[in-house]
Design an enzyme around this catalytic site. Structure first.
Site, PDB file in Angstrom:
ATOM      1  N   TYR A 443       0.805  -1.232   0.000  1.00 20.64           N
ATOM      2  CA  TYR A 443       0.000   0.000   0.000  1.00 20.64           C
ATOM      3  C   TYR A 443       0.839   1.285   0.000  1.00 20.64           C
ATOM      4  O   TYR A 443       2.032   1.236   0.243  1.00 20.64           O
ATOM      5  CB  TYR A 443      -1.098  -0.023   1.054  1.00 20.64           C
ATOM      6  CG  TYR A 443      -0.819  -0.025   2.526  1.00 20.64           C
ATOM      7  CD1 TYR A 443       0.399   0.292   3.075  1.00 20.64           C
ATOM      8  CD2 TYR A 443      -1.870  -0.331   3.404  1.00 20.64           C
ATOM      9  CE1 TYR A 443       0.575   0.315   4.451  1.00 20.64           C
ATOM     10  CE2 TYR A 443      -1.705  -0.316   4.781  1.00 20.64           C
ATOM     11  CZ  TYR A 443      -0.469   0.012   5.295  1.00 20.64           C
ATOM     12  OH  TYR A 443      -0.293   0.035   6.644  1.00 20.64           O
ATOM     13  N   GLU A 444       0.205   2.359  -0.339  1.00 21.58           N
ATOM     14  CA  GLU A 444       0.902   3.640  -0.610  1.00 21.58           C
ATOM     15  C   GLU A 444       1.951   3.480  -1.710  1.00 21.58           C
ATOM     16  O   GLU A 444       3.004   4.131  -1.672  1.00 21.58           O
ATOM     17  CB  GLU A 444       1.559   4.210   0.650  1.00 21.58           C
ATOM     18  CG  GLU A 444       0.641   4.463   1.807  1.00 21.58           C
ATOM     19  CD  GLU A 444      -0.502   5.426   1.500  1.00 21.58           C
ATOM     20  OE1 GLU A 444      -0.426   6.148   0.500  1.00 21.58           O
ATOM     21  OE2 GLU A 444      -1.480   5.416   2.275  1.00 21.58           O
ATOM     22  N   GLY A 445       1.655   2.651  -2.672  1.00 23.81           N
ATOM     23  CA  GLY A 445       2.605   2.422  -3.769  1.00 23.81           C
ATOM     24  C   GLY A 445       3.423   1.184  -3.520  1.00 23.81           C
ATOM     25  O   GLY A 445       4.226   1.145  -2.579  1.00 23.81           O
TER      26      GLY A 445
END
Lengths: 601, 601
Positions: A443-445
């Site tokens: 998550y968050e990239g």
């Protein structure tokens, strides 16, 4: 296993490696020196050890539930969140004008690491709220700021980030949610958002959603995305809560880990509130600049996810050490005892624990050095100094995020392994960290997204200039190490040199081939990220070795310094040693990735 | 995601690498050539794809329950086990005189890999039963064999292995369960055993426990352990079931994975049966030789756990490939399309999938080459050939177990990563493999235990002679590769050479230092295992490359052969490349492990 906040190592990194004394010389941070840091970290440790950590395992087992749109948080979370608000922890780094304490990131990050280690699921709510505050501070109108930020800073309300849709994950160009402007200047928002962390809960009276959506005439792709504030309850001019807005939690996900953190599917505009069809939203900044603002939140969030990797690793390490001290099994291989001994005596168990520890200490040092760069970038009066610090910070963000989270999967897996069969039994607790950590490289990239950022914006765009400037600083450290009388320093100097030279080869490869053979370069992008993160963390461990040797010679805190030296040596022998293989893979492994026909998988 | 058994690659490995034609020349295996293998594997594929695989996910979700000593298996498992019995799969490799089909291990192992990939939890019951049969065949009296084996071979009853006690895991010297001889020649067994896979269930009418316990006058340590048969229900002389024995399932564990496989705590001698206090047990072989017999089961079981690592990896790979073909996200980095594409186009996704695939294919080749060695060792008429094959097989067992299971954690983790956020949602299914795989480097001897075996019995005891003999065979393969016209062959020859030379350096280090500096050697034991497993698997991939190049040139099965070549190249560039770092860590990393003071962790 009771959690103990790693205050001592945090303070060591802040003082000796990240230079908190220099941060305290920046105007506005005069009161934020070492003594303040120490006092805040010790208070933070009390809160996290006493209030937050005891809810980690229970939250995993009895995690929140969804019932007809209402989400009940895990038992005890509401009270703990109130205590977090009461203690002022949400506003630690926020501006005083909105009720915050205005402390630098270097102190805030250390506190946040503690909360993450104590309870990853719990920590996410305040992290997301911090991100939402950051976006409003950057791009929100004065009215939006005044109406929303103080209650978010105080911990009275929480915030969320609404990016992902079923068809739009890494690729935000595919976002389809709509925002239709109304005559009164508001917008009506509709669409479905998924993976919204703490998108719904009962811990606070209101939730402030920051939502990406498209206005009717917006251009295609990422340049047509705008950012909106959509509160769960509308906020009246006097600050009191008004009507229930048209945002509804359709379900929460059944996840592998971070189970106590409700991951919501949010539906906007399904006429389930009190405002008619369409959630009422307020534009943040200008139309079509939403992605730009969201990136501000994302960069902060990426740094924070790196801290999550560090935090869960620390927790898994402490758990494993505790077990390894207690569990008696088999005689030592060197024949030093006739009886079975605690397994911490066995070389392979030591190797596993040291791998965990070395990664953790390297990551922590890198993260706090990064925080100091952030503070310098945002507050230093000399624009040139600030600019240089900003570039350095931005280079570090994908490393802090990618390296620390990929390693957290390895570290928590080692934590299970140290426990043997007990590690596989949920009640032991080691398995929770293994499950929790697995989301962090996603998550968050994802790590690949971080690596794209590292290859593109951070390395190629300036032709490798910044990467090489960092390498030059590392070379300085090598020189200092080589000049020391100790064998450990000289050995680490050689190891660091080999690692740096590998890094430079890779940087040249990336810069020279990213246009002509992008497939080969991007096939090596994640290995490059892991190499760079390993090097920068190892550089910090090398600096730490020098400090620790000097302090040990001066008789200061002998046990801590001896352990730091041993861990730094291990880092050189076992972690920096990984770089040679990564380099070979990157320089020579792109073509065989390209060669595989897609239909043959 | 429907499972497809990897029949084609299994047959390729059997024919081209493991030499099934030579196995079929061994007396007794005349009918077990390639055609038989093909027919059996295709039938096995139908069974595993159609019956076993569909129960994998449902078994994880609705896993068995315990109620007052009674364990209900997951829904559908009882019927599937009956189908397994009906199909004769339990007796595939067992002697015809007990109702088995007497097929060689090379065929049996391939079928077992399919079942493991289809449903790891389900597969364990028949694996454990096979181990129990093996122990009885080796050391049981004729009466025990006649009374128990036929119903186990037919799948009517199942078997278990009872080793572990709370204080005795890796260290079986600490076993405390007691067996008191009775006047009628039986024993009364009492004690608590934990982690007993399928220790209780309702799939079959009886369960045959093989239990380690001490007789009253037994010596201390591992030389005082005996092995007993303790059936759940006594078996009358006519084969009918008699009284309920005094073995009771006190609980089943709540585990991270393989949830559909009930892991029992078994209490012996608590007077909960119909036979009075003390479970009635029958000595297997002679008193105090129990560990020796158990090791026969353990070696078979260790090989099988290696197949589990391979199987779950294959399943995770198929799942990830399916998702990567479907999921559309982002444009290609090389600009070859203006629209978003399926993520399998992205180099980093390809790299992850190829890492999974290369490890799987290397492991499969090593496992089947190992199975052929086993068949040769146990059946070849020339004693010298058999002995050499036995030594080679024994060298491979810790590699097959350790390398394939450690990798399975990496492979299933990559499987989650390929799925992005979806991978973290349980319903997707990728997370189950990640959870399931985590036990594999632990049970039947942790990786450290395998590595101790590799360092001690397999490498040092003969002064490294066998290890060097294997290296000499690898050097032959290098010569063949180097002599080929293809660039791929020449490159892989160099990579294999470098890997082999690293291996030889490490073997010398191990042999020369195991007595003088055991702590340093054993600090590197797991890296040594990973290096050796990597090399032997890579050697097989190099052999596969040559076969595939020749067949491709001959126009045979072009897509399969092209993929094999690409995967072998990738193995050289990305997997063999790991060896350099492992070598450095082993040769130069022992002292920093020793240097860390235990109280400083």
């Amino acid at each position: 296993m009771a959690f103990k906040a790693p205050v001592k190592d945090q303070l060591f990194c802040m003082k000796e490696l990240a230079g908190i004394d220099k941060i305290a010389q920046i105007p506005g941070f005069e009161d934020a020196g070492y003594e303040t840091a120490q006092a805040v970290l010790e208070e933070s440790a009390k809160f996290n050890e006493g209030v937050v950590a005891p809810l980690n395992w229970s939250g995993d087992q009895d995690h929140g539930s969804w019932d007809n749109g209402v989400v009940r948080a895990s038992k005890g979370f509401k009270e703990a969140y109130a205590a977090l608000a009461e203690g002022g922890w949400q506003g630690l780094g926020q501006p005083a004008e909105y009720g915050g304490q205005g402390l630098p990131k270097i102190i805030g990050a250390a506190c946040v690491e503690q909360t993450m280690a104590a309870n990853l699921s719990f920590s996410l709510c305040s992290i997301l709220t911090g991100g939402a505050i950051e976006a409003l501070l950057t791009a929100g109108s004065d009215e939006l700021k005044t109406r929303y930020i103080p209650n978010m800073v105080s911990g009275k309300w929480t915030g969320t980030m609404n990016l992902t849709e079923p068809q739009a994950g890494s690729d935000l160009a595919l976002v389809r949610s709509k925002a239709v402007p109304q005559d009164d200047g508001t917008y009506r928002v509709s669409g479905q958002k998924i993976y919204i962390t703490y998108g719904e809960h009962d811990m606070t009276e209101n939730i402030v959603h920051l939502v990406l959506a498209r206005t009717p005439d917006a251009p295609e792709g990422v340049k047509g995305i705008s950012l909106f504030v959509v509160p769960k309850f509308l906020v009246n001019a006097d600050g009191s809560l008004g009507q229930r807005n048209d945002v509804y939690c359709a379900s929460i996900e059944e996840k592998l880990g971070i189970k106590a953190s409700p991951t919501a599917v949010l539906v906007y505009g399904d006429d389930k509130g009190e405002v008619g069809p369409g959630a009422i939203g307020y534009l943040v900044g200008e139309e079509n600049r939403g992605l730009e603002y969201m990136f501000i939140m994302m960069n902060a969030a990426r740094y924070d996810v790196g801290l999550q990797g560090l935090g869960v690793s620390e927790r898994a390490y402490q758990h494993a050490v505790g077990y390894a001290r207690d569990r008696v099994q088999s005689r030592p291989v060197d024949g030093s005892a006739k009886e079975s001994v605690a397994i911490i005596h066995h070389p392979d168990v030591k190797r596993m624990l040291l791998t965990m520890r070395a990664l953790i200490e390297g990551e922590r040092a890198m993260a706090l050095v990064g925080a100091a760069a952030y503070d310098t970038a945002h507050n230093h009066p000399d624009a040139a100094v600030a600019k240089q610090a900003q570039a350095f910070y931005e280079f570090l963000v994908p490393l802090i995020k990618g390296f620390s989270t990929e390693n957290s999967v390895e570290v928590t897996s080692l934590g299970v392994q140290v426990h043997g069969g007990m590690g596989f039994i949920e009640e032991t607790g080691a398995a929770q960290y293994y499950r929790d950590s697995r989301i962090l490289p996603i998550y968050e990239g994802t790590t690949a997204i971080q690596a794209n950022d590292l290859v593109g914006r951070k390395t190629s765009r300036d032709g490798g200039a910044l990467a090489k400037a960092i390498a030059a600083q590392i070379a300085d450290t090598e020189g200092q190490l080589a000049a020391r009388p100790s064998a450990a320093g000289k050995k680490l100097a050689l190891q660091l040199k080999a690692a740096r030279e590998s890094f430079l080869q890779v940087v040249d490869f990336v810069v020279n081939n990213v246009k002509s053979n992008p497939n080969a370069v991007f096939a090596g992008s994640v290995p490059y990220l892991m190499l760079a993160g390993n090097l920068v963390s190892g550089w910090q461990m090398a600096r730490a070795l020098m400090v620790a040797e000097d302090k040990l010679a001066a008789g200061e805190d002998a046990q801590f310094m001896a352990a730091k030296i041993a861990t730094a040596r291990f880092y050189g022998d076992h972690i920096l040693a990984r770089i040679a293989s990564l380099r070979d893979t990157i320089l020579d492994g792109g073509d065989s990735v390209s060669a595989m026909p897609l239909d043959a998988f």
